[in-house]
Design a protein around this motif. Structure first.
Motif, PDB file in Angstrom:
ATOM      1  N   GLY A 275     -87.158 -18.157   7.445  1.00 58.32           N
ATOM      2  CA  GLY A 275     -88.772 -18.664   7.525  1.00 58.32           C
ATOM      3  C   GLY A 275     -88.871 -20.123   8.447  1.00 58.32           C
ATOM      4  O   GLY A 275     -90.271 -20.821   7.683  1.00 58.32           O
ATOM      5  N   SER A 276     -88.121 -20.198   8.702  1.00 56.73           N
ATOM      6  CA  SER A 276     -88.393 -21.730   9.633  1.00 56.73           C
ATOM      7  C   SER A 276     -87.502 -21.479  11.346  1.00 56.73           C
ATOM      8  O   SER A 276     -87.104 -20.743  11.705  1.00 56.73           O
ATOM      9  N   VAL A 277     -88.081 -22.068  12.028  1.00 51.39           N
ATOM     10  CA  VAL A 277     -87.578 -21.901  13.870  1.00 51.39           C
ATOM     11  C   VAL A 277     -86.422 -22.523  13.446  1.00 51.39           C
ATOM     12  O   VAL A 277     -85.292 -21.284  13.940  1.00 51.39           O
ATOM     13  N   ALA A 278     -85.908 -23.061  12.843  1.00 49.68           N
ATOM     14  CA  ALA A 278     -84.345 -24.056  12.503  1.00 49.68           C
ATOM     15  C   ALA A 278     -83.589 -23.282  11.980  1.00 49.68           C
ATOM     16  O   ALA A 278     -82.824 -22.521  11.922  1.00 49.68           O
ATOM     17  N   GLU A 279     -84.029 -22.693  11.098  1.00 50.34           N
ATOM     18  CA  GLU A 279     -83.370 -21.473   9.964  1.00 50.34           C
ATOM     19  C   GLU A 279     -82.929 -20.248  10.048  1.00 50.34           C
ATOM     20  O   GLU A 279     -82.175 -19.551  10.507  1.00 50.34           O
ATOM     21  N   ALA A 280     -84.194 -20.404  10.960  1.00 52.77           N
ATOM     22  CA  ALA A 280     -83.662 -18.859  12.361  1.00 52.77           C
ATOM     23  C   ALA A 280     -82.625 -18.376  12.937  1.00 52.77           C
ATOM     24  O   ALA A 280     -82.263 -17.512  13.707  1.00 52.77           O
ATOM     25  N   VAL A 281     -82.536 -19.548  13.594  1.00 55.32           N
ATOM     26  CA  VAL A 281     -81.826 -19.684  14.916  1.00 55.32           C
ATOM     27  C   VAL A 281     -80.321 -20.073  14.809  1.00 55.32           C
ATOM     28  O   VAL A 281     -79.451 -19.094  14.972  1.00 55.32           O
ATOM     29  N   ALA A 282     -79.418 -20.725  13.626  1.00 55.58           N
ATOM     30  CA  ALA A 282     -78.850 -21.193  12.971  1.00 55.58           C
ATOM     31  C   ALA A 282     -78.758 -18.892  12.216  1.00 55.58           C
ATOM     32  O   ALA A 282     -77.306 -18.635  12.257  1.00 55.58           O
ATOM     33  N   GLY A 283     -79.360 -18.535  11.616  1.00 56.68           N
ATOM     34  CA  GLY A 283     -79.024 -16.942  10.954  1.00 56.68           C
ATOM     35  C   GLY A 283     -78.619 -16.325  12.299  1.00 56.68           C
ATOM     36  O   GLY A 283     -78.505 -15.516  11.832  1.00 56.68           O
TER      37      GLY A 283
ATOM     38  N   TYR B 169     -83.049  -8.661  12.148  1.00 57.51           N
ATOM     39  CA  TYR B 169     -83.501 -10.109  11.800  1.00 57.51           C
ATOM     40  C   TYR B 169     -84.376 -10.315  11.256  1.00 57.51           C
ATOM     41  O   TYR B 169     -85.776 -10.376  12.091  1.00 57.51           O
ATOM     42  N   ILE B 170     -85.246 -10.521  10.524  1.00 49.86           N
ATOM     43  CA  ILE B 170     -86.542 -11.485  10.024  1.00 49.86           C
ATOM     44  C   ILE B 170     -86.942 -12.302   9.747  1.00 49.86           C
ATOM     45  O   ILE B 170     -86.899 -13.365   9.278  1.00 49.86           O
ATOM     46  N   VAL B 171     -88.086 -12.954  11.509  1.00 54.76           N
ATOM     47  CA  VAL B 171     -88.177 -14.513  11.115  1.00 54.76           C
ATOM     48  C   VAL B 171     -89.637 -14.430  10.908  1.00 54.76           C
ATOM     49  O   VAL B 171     -90.581 -14.061  11.756  1.00 54.76           O
ATOM     50  N   ASP B 172     -90.600 -14.734   9.874  1.00 54.92           N
ATOM     51  CA  ASP B 172     -91.407 -14.906   8.962  1.00 54.92           C
ATOM     52  C   ASP B 172     -91.387 -16.344   7.891  1.00 54.92           C
ATOM     53  O   ASP B 172     -90.932 -16.423   6.774  1.00 54.92           O
ATOM     54  N   ASP B 173     -92.777 -17.297   8.701  1.00 52.74           N
ATOM     55  CA  ASP B 173     -93.311 -18.520   7.083  1.00 52.74           C
ATOM     56  C   ASP B 173     -93.130 -18.339   5.646  1.00 52.74           C
ATOM     57  O   ASP B 173     -93.102 -18.641   5.192  1.00 52.74           O
ATOM     58  N   HIS B 174     -93.786 -16.783   5.496  1.00 49.97           N
ATOM     59  CA  HIS B 174     -94.573 -16.157   4.595  1.00 49.97           C
ATOM     60  C   HIS B 174     -93.316 -15.048   3.680  1.00 49.97           C
ATOM     61  O   HIS B 174     -92.964 -14.383   4.686  1.00 49.97           O
ATOM     62  N   ALA B 175     -92.900 -15.998   2.658  1.00 50.92           N
ATOM     63  CA  ALA B 175     -91.566 -15.340   1.299  1.00 50.92           C
ATOM     64  C   ALA B 175     -92.584 -13.779   1.429  1.00 50.92           C
ATOM     65  O   ALA B 175     -91.246 -13.199   1.110  1.00 50.92           O
ATOM     66  N   LEU B 176     -92.924 -14.065   1.627  1.00 50.47           N
ATOM     67  CA  LEU B 176     -94.156 -12.266   0.624  1.00 50.47           C
ATOM     68  C   LEU B 176     -94.189 -11.253   1.402  1.00 50.47           C
ATOM     69  O   LEU B 176     -93.731 -10.494   1.155  1.00 50.47           O
ATOM     70  N   PHE B 177     -94.864 -12.162   2.758  1.00 46.99           N
ATOM     71  CA  PHE B 177     -94.258 -10.632   3.808  1.00 46.99           C
ATOM     72  C   PHE B 177     -92.970 -10.127   3.896  1.00 46.99           C
ATOM     73  O   PHE B 177     -92.588  -9.133   4.617  1.00 46.99           O
TER      74      PHE B 177
END
Length: 239
Positions: A59-67, A29-37
């Motif tokens: 791309g955010s903390v909340a989204e990362a935890v949920a995902g 699972y990839i967590v990074d706030d830059h979509a291009l990266f």
């Protein structure tokens, strides 16, 4: 979370190392706030799909935890700096929920304090964004198997910090502390000889924003030019 498919729960790839088929691809699972990266990491790892399989991204903390809670990847590639809290906050919230995942920091920063912060938070390794796709796939496999993985220079930070005891990882530096994390990122690349355009490309920011950060760093450090900044950064082991 993953926007591309929902068959991404992969019981052969998720879970702890002891539960996983050693030959199955490791769920990532990839967590990074830059979509291009994130897109670039997906593309790089796609060449090694027999070893790793990207289950989703955030791309955010909340989204990362949920995902992570939903998809249960074996390994999370974790950006250290994000606008809403960063990698340490993701680690804290995921661990609070009792989710079993291994974290491998993947960051542009190679500052000692960033490395120590995420390792203390529970990350199993830390590599920089200069890593190749093949090296990253190998690092993912290794942390999933229980190894700790660091770039050689970063491993030295960890050894130095923990050899001095649990409370000595962060050495106070009032001059350095006045810089924001982004200003340190810009300073680090500037001291390595990057042009403003190259810094902007590396950090996914505009040249104008780079100029603004450099001006701010010069003002805060009361230095006059990039050459003085380079020495200042080198003296603090930022380069």
């Amino acid at each position: 979370m993953d926007e591309r498919d929902d068959e991404s729960r992969n019981p052969t790839a998720a879970g702890g190392a002891e539960d996983r088929d050693a030959d199955a691809p490791v769920g990532v699972y990839i967590v990074d706030d830059h979509a291009l990266f994130r897109t670039g990491v997906r593309a790089e790892l796609a060449s090694f799909e027999e070893q790793v399989r990207v289950l989703g991204e955030a791309g955010s903390v909340a989204e990362a935890v949920a995902g992570i809670e939903h998809l249960r990847p074996a390994v999370v590639l974790l950006d250290v700096h994000m606008p809403d809290g960063g990698g340490a906050e993701v680690l804290r919230r995921v661990h609070e929920r009792g989710i079993d995942a291994v974290f491998l920091a993947l960051s542009v920063s190679d500052a000692a304090e960033d490395v120590i912060t995420v390792i203390r938070g529970g990350a199993r390794g830390y590599v920089t964004k200069t890593i190749s796709g093949r090296e990253l796939a190998d690092a993912v496999r290794r942390v999933a198997a229980g190894d700790a993985v660091f770039s050689p220079r970063l491993a030295g930070f960890v050894l130095d910090a923990f050899s001095r005891g649990p409370n000595s990882a962060r050495v106070s530096d009032p001059e350095l502390d006045q810089l924001t994390r982004r200003e340190r990122d810009v300073l680090r690349l500037l001291a390595r000889g990057y042009s403003y355009r190259e810094i902007g490309s590396e950090l996914f920011i505009s040249v104008k924003t780079v100029e603004t950060h450099v001006s701010s760093v010069l003002r805060k450090t009361q230095l006059s030019n990039r050459y003085e900044l380079s020495k200042w950064a080198s003296d603090r082991r930022l380069v």
